[in-house]
Design an enzyme around this catalytic site. Structure first.
Site, PDB file in Angstrom:
ATOM      1  N   HIS A  75     -10.889   1.567  -5.093  1.00  8.68           N
ATOM      2  CA  HIS A  75      -9.826   1.710  -6.091  1.00  8.68           C
ATOM      3  C   HIS A  75      -9.611   0.362  -6.763  1.00  8.68           C
ATOM      4  CE1 HIS A  75      -7.733   5.648  -4.685  1.00  8.68           C
ATOM      5  NE2 HIS A  75      -9.034   5.713  -4.503  1.00  8.68           N
ATOM      6  N   TYR A 204       2.621   5.087  -7.034  1.00  4.09           N
ATOM      7  CA  TYR A 204       3.866   4.701  -6.365  1.00  4.09           C
ATOM      8  C   TYR A 204       4.984   4.990  -7.366  1.00  4.09           C
ATOM      9  CZ  TYR A 204       1.191   2.030  -2.838  1.00  4.09           C
ATOM     10  OH  TYR A 204       0.350   1.640  -1.817  1.00  4.09           O
ATOM     11  N   PRO A 292       5.435   0.776   5.854  1.00  5.05           N
ATOM     12  CA  PRO A 292       4.128   1.220   5.362  1.00  5.05           C
ATOM     13  C   PRO A 292       3.821   0.918   3.902  1.00  5.05           C
ATOM     14  CG  PRO A 292       5.583   3.105   5.706  1.00  5.05           C
ATOM     15  CD  PRO A 292       6.298   1.902   6.244  1.00  5.05           C
ATOM     16  N   LYS A 296      -0.282  -2.632   4.697  1.00  7.47           N
ATOM     17  CA  LYS A 296      -0.809  -3.911   5.184  1.00  7.47           C
ATOM     18  C   LYS A 296      -1.182  -3.892   6.677  1.00  7.47           C
ATOM     19  CE  LYS A 296      -1.136  -6.859   1.857  1.00  7.47           C
ATOM     20  NZ  LYS A 296      -2.259  -6.132   1.261  1.00  7.47           N
ATOM     21  N   TYR A 384      -1.728  -7.170  -2.875  1.00 11.64           N
ATOM     22  CA  TYR A 384      -2.148  -5.808  -2.502  1.00 11.64           C
ATOM     23  C   TYR A 384      -3.617  -5.798  -2.100  1.00 11.64           C
ATOM     24  CZ  TYR A 384      -2.005  -0.665  -2.662  1.00 11.64           C
ATOM     25  OH  TYR A 384      -2.046   0.662  -2.331  1.00 11.64           O
TER      26      TYR A 384
END
Ligand code: DHB
Length: 395
Positions: A75, A204, A292, A296, A384
């Protein structure tokens, strides 16, 4: 009759941290044993998060036997969505890195097969009962086999890779709980469903009704989460109600299908006060947990073991404890960055119970700032996709 085992490194816990560490040690010619009270089937079936940082993927590939390139999906970005409008964070364009969607249990299937295939000593159904002698150079793990038979493991080093309810942590910190701790007033209700993907990348999404995450597992199975009360009974919501809520919190357009798995994930941030005492060291969830959001957990566990592997190698090769001495501080640098990132993503994306209009508008301002500023978006993208793993503890 007690079974007596002698090895260099006694690893308590056959999760990603314990198994990856045993694989790395094997590559350095260092013997270890991995014990875990769960069965192999339990470990291989437990549903966990699904995102691997680029450095985690590189590590798993280098160990061999990983199906991440066949089964996983790269991704190059995520979508942040609020009030139904999406903003893509372009990881490749911003920081030249990616993440892989590869569920943790798939990585565990690979690591278990790898270790057993190369003759590694991995024992399922074997639970540690106590750890002794961590202040000497000959610590001992007492354990019990599937039939209750006592096992005594003598090693040079004991590693606690035994998750958030770690037994080894007690030997390191002197208590089950000794750590920096924060709880959150919400949780995630997670589902697995049979449906095609609703989006090529993760979404998200936050609305006044709360947060939702649209993730994937395969062409036919999807993983989605709803912010919920920590006390929610996962069976309390009907399928229609779940889909209505997911649609409402994302602005609609999701492909629906039968829901076949439900769970509630608690949100906690935790870092043990100590990561080492003498010859006992903590890695992964035994050392720290994160909420969550941002996925990570497993990545941080792998970063710990890359550092600890070098420290143990140094001990075995030269007898020097320099690497072990440096481990807690070196690991902590990344741990606290990841703790901050997980807390930050969580607070930016969730409606806190009791938040007033100011709090909510400020939160949307933060999202606007992050998503529409190149620097803000790059800050998110860098964290991220993950910072490169440090291999040598900087002293
Ligand atoms: C998943 C879980 C996460 O916590 C996250 O941030 C992204 C994806 C998942 O399970 O797919």
């Amino acid at each position: 009759m007690t079974e007596q085992i002698r090895t260099r490194v006694a690893i308590v816990g056959a999760g990603p941290a314990g198994l990856a560490l045993s694989a790395l040690l094997h590559r350095s010619g260092i013997d270890s044993i991995v014990i875990d009270p769960r069965t192999r089937e339990d470990i291989e079936r437990t549903i966990k998060a699904g995102i691997l940082e680029q450095s985690s993927v590189e590590l798993l590939r280098s160990l061999g036997g990983s199906r991440v390139d066949e089964v996983g999906a790269r991704h190059d970005g995520i979508e942040l969505r609020w009030n139904g409008v999406g903003h893509r964070i372009d990881f490749q364009g911003l920081v030249g890195r990616s993440v892989w969607l590869y569920p943790q249990h798939e990585a565990l299937i690979d690591l278990i097969a790898l270790r057993l295939g190369e003759g590694g000593d991995v024992r399922f159904g074997v639970g540690a009962t106590s750890v002794e002698g961590v202040d000497t150079d000959a610590p001992v793990v007492h354990a019990a086999g599937p039939d209750g038979r006592p096992i005594e493991i003598r090693a040079d080093v004991v590693v606690g890779a035994d998750g958030s309810r770690s037994l080894v942590r007690e030997a390191v910190t002197g208590s089950q709980t000794g750590g920096y701790f924060r709880e959150y007033p919400f949780a995630w209700f997670g589902i697995l469903c049979e449906a095609p993907p609703s989006s090529p990348e993760l979404i998200y999404s936050t609305t006044e009704r709360g947060f939702a995450l649209i993730s994937q597992r395969s062409a036919t199975v999807q993983r989605m989460y709803l912010q919920c009360d920590p006390e929610l009974d996962p069976d309390a919501m009907g399928e229609r109600e779940i889909w209505d809520e997911l649609q409402a919190r994302t602005g609609g357009g999701l492909h629906e299908g039968p829901i076949f798995q439900r769970d509630v994930l608690r949100f906690r941030s935790f870092v043990a006060h100590e990561l080492r005492r003498g010859r006992a060291l903590l890695v992964g969830d035994a050392a720290h947990t994160v909420p969550p959001t941002g996925a990570k957990g497993m990545n941080l566990a792998l970063a710990d073991v890359v550092l600890l592997h070098r420290a143990i190698e140094e001990l075995v090769r030269s007898g020097s404890e320099h690497g072990l001495d440096a481990y807690p501080e070196a690991a902590s640098r990344r741990i606290w960055k990841a703790e901050h990132f997980s807390w930050w993503m969580t607070s930016m994306l969730h409606t806190a119970p009791g938040a007033n209009d100011f709090d909510e508008r400020r939160r949307l301002g933060e999202l606007e700032m992050v998503a529409t500023s190149r620097h803000g978006a790059a800050y998110l993208a860098e964290a991220y996709t993950g910072w490169p793993f440090e291999t040598r503890p900087r002293g």
